[in-house]
Structure formats: C-alpha cells, structure tokens
Design a protein around this motif. Structure first.
Motif, mmCIF file in Angstrom:
data_model
loop_
_atom_site.group_PDB
_atom_site.id
_atom_site.type_symbol
_atom_site.label_atom_id
_atom_site.label_comp_id
_atom_site.label_asym_id
_atom_site.label_seq_id
_atom_site.Cartn_x
_atom_site.Cartn_y
_atom_site.Cartn_z
ATOM 1 N N SER A 90 -10.642 3.022 -0.653
ATOM 2 C CA SER A 90 -11.872 2.688 -1.352
ATOM 3 C C SER A 90 -11.828 1.231 -1.810
ATOM 4 C CB SER A 90 -12.097 3.615 -2.546
ATOM 5 O OG SER A 90 -11.140 3.386 -3.552
ATOM 6 N N ASP A 91 -10.664 0.753 -2.223
ATOM 7 C CA ASP A 91 -10.524 -0.648 -2.607
ATOM 8 C C ASP A 91 -10.770 -1.552 -1.401
ATOM 9 O OD1 ASP A 91 -9.934 -2.692 -4.472
ATOM 10 O OD2 ASP A 91 -7.934 -2.874 -3.596
ATOM 11 N N PHE A 140 -7.576 5.716 -3.149
ATOM 12 C CA PHE A 140 -7.690 4.469 -3.894
ATOM 13 C C PHE A 140 -7.521 3.258 -2.983
ATOM 14 C CE2 PHE A 140 -5.614 1.069 -6.340
ATOM 15 C CZ PHE A 140 -6.649 0.777 -7.205
ATOM 16 N N ARG A 186 0.831 -1.204 0.000
ATOM 17 C CA ARG A 186 0.000 0.000 0.000
ATOM 18 C C ARG A 186 0.867 1.256 0.000
ATOM 19 N NH1 ARG A 186 -4.478 -2.005 4.405
ATOM 20 N NH2 ARG A 186 -5.543 -3.442 2.996
ATOM 21 N N CYS A 188 1.767 6.606 -6.977
ATOM 22 C CA CYS A 188 0.727 7.547 -7.415
ATOM 23 C C CYS A 188 1.215 8.986 -7.294
ATOM 24 C CB CYS A 188 -0.552 7.359 -6.595
ATOM 25 S SG CYS A 188 -1.488 5.901 -7.027
ATOM 26 N N THR A 242 -4.538 10.909 -3.689
ATOM 27 C CA THR A 242 -5.331 10.083 -4.604
ATOM 28 C C THR A 242 -5.026 8.601 -4.374
ATOM 29 O OG1 THR A 242 -5.285 11.852 -6.236
ATOM 30 C CG2 THR A 242 -5.872 9.654 -7.023
ATOM 31 N N GLY A 243 -3.779 8.267 -4.158
ATOM 32 C CA GLY A 243 -3.405 6.884 -3.852
ATOM 33 C C GLY A 243 -4.000 6.406 -2.546
#
Length: 70
Positions: free
Chosen positions: A58-59, A55, A10, A17, A51-52
């Motif tokens: 949210s994943d 992401f 992660r 990103c 943004t990463g």
C-alpha cells in the motif's frame, strides 16, 4: 545495489511486523515468547507478516499515486 537494499528493508519490515504481532498476542494469552521457529510457525506471526506485506504494497501504491509527474 539500491534495489537489493530496498528488498532487504521490505523483508525486515515484514518479519518485524510478524514478531510484533506474535509478541502482542502471546502477551495477551499469557504464553511465553521467544525469537525461535515455534514463534515463526504461529498463526499470529503470519497474521502480522501479512499485515506487513499489505503495508509495504500500500505504501508503494500511494507513492505512485501521489508522486508529481516529471
């Protein structure tokens, strides 16, 4: 050990990103790009890092919402 690998993956995703975002905006503005501390201080790097982070979380949430009960 598995949790450590997931955390490391992660973190790598977030950093990648950030660098992709910084590279994209530096190309757009015509400024030089390099993998150094100046790039990491750029606001474009941090926009990509955020943004990463979005992401990654949210994943994680989608995985819980769409998983089948056991």
């Amino acid at each position: 050990m598995h949790i450590l690998v997931k955390i490391l993956a992660r973190l790598v995703l977030i950093i990648i990103c950030g660098f992709v975002s910084a590279r994209f905006f530096s190309y757009e503005k015509g400024t030089p790009f390099g993998f150094n501390r100046k790039t990491m201080k750029s606001r474009y790097f941090w926009m990509g890092a955020v943004t990463g982070i979005i992401f990654v979380f949210s994943d994680y949430r989608f995985a819980h919402f769409f998983s089948l009960p056991q």
